[in-house]
Design a protein around this motif. Structure first.
Motif, short mmCIF file in Angstrom:
data_model
loop_
_atom_site.label_atom_id
_atom_site.label_comp_id
_atom_site.label_asym_id
_atom_site.label_seq_id
_atom_site.Cartn_x
_atom_site.Cartn_y
_atom_site.Cartn_z
N TYR A 135 0.85 8.71 4.96
CA TYR A 135 0.03 7.49 5.04
C TYR A 135 0.57 6.54 6.11
CZ TYR A 135 -3.02 8.39 1.06
OH TYR A 135 -3.97 8.91 0.21
N HIS A 136 1.89 6.46 6.23
CA HIS A 136 2.50 5.59 7.24
C HIS A 136 2.15 6.07 8.64
CE1 HIS A 136 5.88 3.57 9.40
NE2 HIS A 136 5.53 2.60 8.57
N THR A 137 2.20 7.38 8.85
CA THR A 137 1.85 7.96 10.15
C THR A 137 0.38 7.68 10.47
OG1 THR A 137 3.51 9.68 9.86
CG2 THR A 137 1.78 10.10 11.48
N LEU A 138 -0.49 7.85 9.48
CA LEU A 138 -1.91 7.55 9.68
C LEU A 138 -2.10 6.08 10.04
CD1 LEU A 138 -4.89 8.35 9.55
CD2 LEU A 138 -4.80 7.82 7.10
N HIS A 139 -1.42 5.20 9.34
CA HIS A 139 -1.50 3.76 9.62
C HIS A 139 -1.06 3.45 11.04
CE1 HIS A 139 0.44 -0.22 9.85
NE2 HIS A 139 -0.64 -0.61 9.21
N ASN A 140 0.08 4.00 11.45
CA ASN A 140 0.59 3.74 12.80
C ASN A 140 -0.34 4.28 13.87
OD1 ASN A 140 2.80 2.47 11.71
ND2 ASN A 140 4.20 4.17 12.05
N THR A 141 -0.90 5.46 13.63
CA THR A 141 -1.83 6.05 14.59
C THR A 141 -3.06 5.18 14.75
OG1 THR A 141 -1.04 8.26 14.02
CG2 THR A 141 -3.18 8.12 15.12
N LEU A 142 -3.62 4.73 13.63
CA LEU A 142 -4.79 3.85 13.70
C LEU A 142 -4.46 2.53 14.40
CD1 LEU A 142 -6.35 4.44 10.17
CD2 LEU A 142 -7.20 5.28 12.38
N ALA A 143 -3.29 1.99 14.13
CA ALA A 143 -2.89 0.73 14.76
C ALA A 143 -2.75 0.89 16.28
CB ALA A 143 -1.57 0.24 14.16
N VAL A 144 -2.17 1.99 16.72
CA VAL A 144 -2.02 2.22 18.16
C VAL A 144 -3.38 2.38 18.81
CG1 VAL A 144 -1.23 3.91 19.86
CG2 VAL A 144 0.31 3.16 18.06
N TRP A 145 -4.26 3.18 18.21
CA TRP A 145 -5.59 3.37 18.79
C TRP A 145 -6.41 2.08 18.77
CZ3 TRP A 145 -6.80 6.77 22.11
CH2 TRP A 145 -6.18 8.01 22.12
N LEU A 146 -6.27 1.28 17.74
CA LEU A 146 -6.95 -0.01 17.70
C LEU A 146 -6.41 -0.92 18.81
CD1 LEU A 146 -8.98 -1.86 16.28
CD2 LEU A 146 -7.11 -2.58 14.79
N GLY A 147 -5.10 -0.91 19.01
CA GLY A 147 -4.50 -1.70 20.09
C GLY A 147 -5.00 -1.24 21.45
N ILE A 148 -5.09 0.04 21.65
CA ILE A 148 -5.61 0.57 22.94
C ILE A 148 -7.05 0.17 23.12
CG2 ILE A 148 -6.24 2.70 24.14
CD1 ILE A 148 -3.67 3.95 22.93
N LEU A 149 -7.86 0.28 22.07
CA LEU A 149 -9.27 -0.10 22.16
C LEU A 149 -9.43 -1.57 22.50
CD1 LEU A 149 -12.23 0.76 21.74
CD2 LEU A 149 -11.95 0.09 19.35
N ILE A 150 -8.66 -2.41 21.86
CA ILE A 150 -8.74 -3.86 22.14
C ILE A 150 -8.30 -4.14 23.57
CG2 ILE A 150 -7.68 -6.08 21.57
CD1 ILE A 150 -7.72 -5.16 18.62
N PHE A 152 0.83 -1.20 0.00
CA PHE A 152 0.00 0.00 0.00
C PHE A 152 0.86 1.26 0.00
CE2 PHE A 152 -2.12 3.38 2.41
CZ PHE A 152 -3.18 3.64 1.55
N LEU A 153 1.86 1.29 0.88
CA LEU A 153 2.72 2.48 0.96
C LEU A 153 3.54 2.66 -0.31
CD1 LEU A 153 3.88 2.19 4.67
CD2 LEU A 153 2.21 3.79 3.71
N GLY A 154 3.99 1.57 -0.90
CA GLY A 154 4.72 1.65 -2.17
C GLY A 154 3.85 2.19 -3.28
N TYR A 155 2.59 1.75 -3.30
CA TYR A 155 1.66 2.26 -4.31
C TYR A 155 1.44 3.75 -4.12
CZ TYR A 155 -2.73 3.37 -6.56
OH TYR A 155 -3.69 3.99 -7.30
N GLN A 156 1.27 4.20 -2.90
CA GLN A 156 1.07 5.63 -2.64
C GLN A 156 2.29 6.44 -3.05
OE1 GLN A 156 -1.79 6.92 -2.01
NE2 GLN A 156 -2.76 4.94 -1.71
N TYR A 157 3.48 5.90 -2.77
CA TYR A 157 4.73 6.57 -3.18
C TYR A 157 4.77 6.71 -4.69
CZ TYR A 157 9.68 7.63 -3.63
OH TYR A 157 10.86 8.24 -3.94
N ARG A 158 4.52 5.61 -5.39
CA ARG A 158 4.57 5.61 -6.85
C ARG A 158 3.56 6.59 -7.43
NH1 ARG A 158 2.24 0.92 -10.55
NH2 ARG A 158 0.52 1.58 -9.29
N ARG A 159 2.35 6.58 -6.89
CA ARG A 159 1.30 7.46 -7.39
C ARG A 159 1.68 8.94 -7.20
NH1 ARG A 159 -4.63 8.21 -5.00
NH2 ARG A 159 -3.38 9.48 -3.64
N ALA A 160 2.22 9.27 -6.01
CA ALA A 160 2.61 10.66 -5.73
C ALA A 160 3.79 11.08 -6.61
CB ALA A 160 2.96 10.82 -4.26
#
Length: 90
Positions: free
Chosen positions: A71-86, A38-46
């Motif tokens: 996008y990587h920062t958004l991914h990490n933020t969502l992962a941390v919040w999902l981990g906290i929620l779980i 996903f991140l590679g695709y976003q890099y290529r597209r940009a």
């Protein structure tokens, strides 16, 4: 385009599987592969968008790096919040 796709795919698989050497479970490594794709695709597209706007190599890759980092920062933020929620729900 085929070169980009193959390069992104190979790099993503390598990145994910190398993490198994430091103790990351195989399932998580496969998850990292998909994240890398996903991140590679976003890099290529940009990068292509920046080239289309007339930027030189350095500028285009700089724009692409900023985009994939966002996008990587958004991914990490969502992962941390999902981990906290779980953790809270369990």
């Amino acid at each position: 385009m085929i070169f980009w796709a193959r390069s992104i795919a190979v790099s993503s698989v390598f990145f994910g599987l190398v993490h198994t050497l430091v103790g990351v479970p195989l399932g998580a490594a496969f998850g990292m592969i998909f994240g890398g794709l996903f991140l590679g695709y976003q890099y290529r597209r940009a990068c292509r968008k920046a080239y289309g706007q007339g930027l030189n190599d350095e500028q285009a890759h700089g724009e692409a790096l900023l985009t994939s980092t966002a996008y990587h920062t958004l991914h990490n933020t969502l992962a941390v919040w999902l981990g906290i929620l779980i953790a809270v729900l369990l």
